[in-house]
Design an enzyme around this catalytic site. Sequence first.
Site, PDB file in Angstrom:
ATOM      1  N   TYR A 100       0.849  -1.193   0.000  1.00  0.00           N
ATOM      2  CA  TYR A 100       0.000   0.000   0.000  1.00  0.00           C
ATOM      3  C   TYR A 100       0.886   1.246   0.000  1.00  0.00           C
ATOM      4  O   TYR A 100       1.726   1.406  -0.862  1.00  0.00           O
ATOM      5  CB  TYR A 100      -0.999  -0.065   1.160  1.00  0.00           C
ATOM      6  CG  TYR A 100      -2.057   0.985   1.019  1.00  0.00           C
ATOM      7  CD1 TYR A 100      -2.874   1.007  -0.106  1.00  0.00           C
ATOM      8  CD2 TYR A 100      -2.195   2.004   1.947  1.00  0.00           C
ATOM      9  CE1 TYR A 100      -3.817   2.003  -0.294  1.00  0.00           C
ATOM     10  CE2 TYR A 100      -3.137   2.992   1.764  1.00  0.00           C
ATOM     11  CZ  TYR A 100      -3.943   2.998   0.655  1.00  0.00           C
ATOM     12  OH  TYR A 100      -4.860   3.981   0.466  1.00  0.00           O
ATOM     13  N   LYS A 173      -6.571  -0.831  -1.113  1.00  0.00           N
ATOM     14  CA  LYS A 173      -7.359  -0.712   0.114  1.00  0.00           C
ATOM     15  C   LYS A 173      -7.989  -2.040   0.497  1.00  0.00           C
ATOM     16  O   LYS A 173      -8.024  -2.426   1.666  1.00  0.00           O
ATOM     17  CB  LYS A 173      -8.454   0.345  -0.062  1.00  0.00           C
ATOM     18  CG  LYS A 173      -7.977   1.773  -0.016  1.00  0.00           C
ATOM     19  CD  LYS A 173      -7.726   2.218   1.421  1.00  0.00           C
ATOM     20  CE  LYS A 173      -7.299   3.680   1.446  1.00  0.00           C
ATOM     21  NZ  LYS A 173      -7.034   4.178   2.808  1.00  0.00           N
ATOM     22  N   ALA A 304      -9.384  16.005   3.348  1.00  0.00           N
ATOM     23  CA  ALA A 304      -8.878  15.318   4.532  1.00  0.00           C
ATOM     24  C   ALA A 304      -8.794  16.266   5.725  1.00  0.00           C
ATOM     25  O   ALA A 304      -9.228  15.926   6.828  1.00  0.00           O
ATOM     26  CB  ALA A 304      -7.513  14.705   4.242  1.00  0.00           C
TER      27      ALA A 304
END
Length: 550
Positions: A100, A173, A304
């Site tokens: 990831y 993910k 975010a």
Amino acid sequence: MRKKKGAIQMKKGYARINDPFLNKGTAFTEEEREQFGLVGILPPVVQTLQEQVDQAYGNVRNREGVSAKRHYLMNLFSRNRTLFYALFQQHVKEFMPIVYDPGIAESIRNYSDFFVTPQNAVYLSIDRQDQLEQALVNGAEGRRIRLMVVTDGEAILGIGDWGTNGVSISTGKLMVYTAAAGIDPSQVLPVVLDAGTNRQSLLEDPLYLGVRHSRVKGEKYLAFVDRFVAAAERLFPGLYLHFEDFGRDHAAQLLDKYKNAHPVFNDDIEGTGIITLAGILGGLAITGEKLRDQKYLCFGAGTAGCGIVRRIYLEMQEQGLTAEEARQRFYLVDKQGLLFDDMEDLTPEQKPFARKREEFAPGARLDTLEKAAAAIHPTILVGTSTCAGAFTESIVREIASHCIRPMIFPLSNPTELAEAKASDLIRWTEGRALVATGIPSEPVEYNGVSYAIGQANNALIYPGLGLGVIASQARLLTDGMISAAAHSLGGIVDPAQPGAAVLPPVSRLMDFSETVAAAVAGEARKEGLAGKEFSDPQTLVRSAKWTPVY
């Protein structure tokens, strides 16, 4: 029409070997080789799963650099899901940065160049919406899908708009969901909504595999997403839908649109907020202070950044502040500098936290982070700006001069976009800063103390969150369930330990994913949203987990 599951299970010969959900490679037994037409098309030795894991791990270790290691692992993933996850789970800390973040960034940039196999992903085009439902059925191939990660590729990681290349983020993910929380890999589906791209280099690249026009916005785009959500929820009842890396114009709007109708989750808004809250709670456990007394400075007030602010804001209210009292604890700095309520270019997410100019000296120009920090004296500084090195020595020392134990979280990733290095933050504050980073960081040695650096990695939260929702068959994902997830990480680290981290280590990812899941399932039951009855959340989530065994 969907294929029958039994028909899939009876695949024979190369059809079976080429199905990553059914393939065992050299671990097929003699009896299975007879049954499935594999005699003579595999080497004669029958290996155990652990022998295969050891062999594969040796192959990973023998490759130089993250890129070569990742290519090998992704090839293994495409061929044999069980072996891949058995290997991943045994080496989760070592492989997370490869599989990831940050290793995935290169795969996204070069996805079209490297493409060999779709890895069971579904590609949906805004230009062919008539094929949308057919594509989802084809991608599922008769499997029961309980979790989808969907992206439109507009705001990937901090590297921006990568169009259909962004499908790698959906696949990545889901890998973490399975490795960390035991979500059955046969019940997940990565999806990309290709609405075009504004990255000119992709549009001019003859190898680019996505839709070749600029991004579609407005009503046509929203109708495309609507059509997808309706089809996905209809085809796969009880589906948990995870939105990933949508742009600032759409992320919050889409979450607000669907969150009261379906169990949906936006990792950039909610996941980052949860893990940052967990880190702050961990820091407060070390200092003994209260959240309600903190002064929070956000640098990078995008999707975010504002998502984190909203989560901390809600938590302050849970801890006794009024909405207005809580709002006064936040200061947002973006490209304009400190955000004021008379600015005309504020987003809907920024507006509630914009300040009034009369709070500061007449004519004060707070158009940089350094000026804002000097005027505000924050106790918490969180960066989601992707501005490399923005937390300079002068800014950090200024903050530390007004706060004994400042919390400083440079969360931007990948590595080259981080606002600061953990080692610098510890040194500039003489070891007083409580630090969490968005990338993996080795412990920092300073004046005889080893400072463990918590990684504010959403992987600490979202796999367990998803497992809790899926195991309890929760009808919605609520703020209460999200708060329960953040609080559940408390107690995993020892705040009395010198140099203690504010967050638990990634090496214990599987343990605390289960802890998070149990907290979420318990809250779903408490709120009357669980779709099944159960007495013990811990037992429930354990029974729902998939294990990589043949």
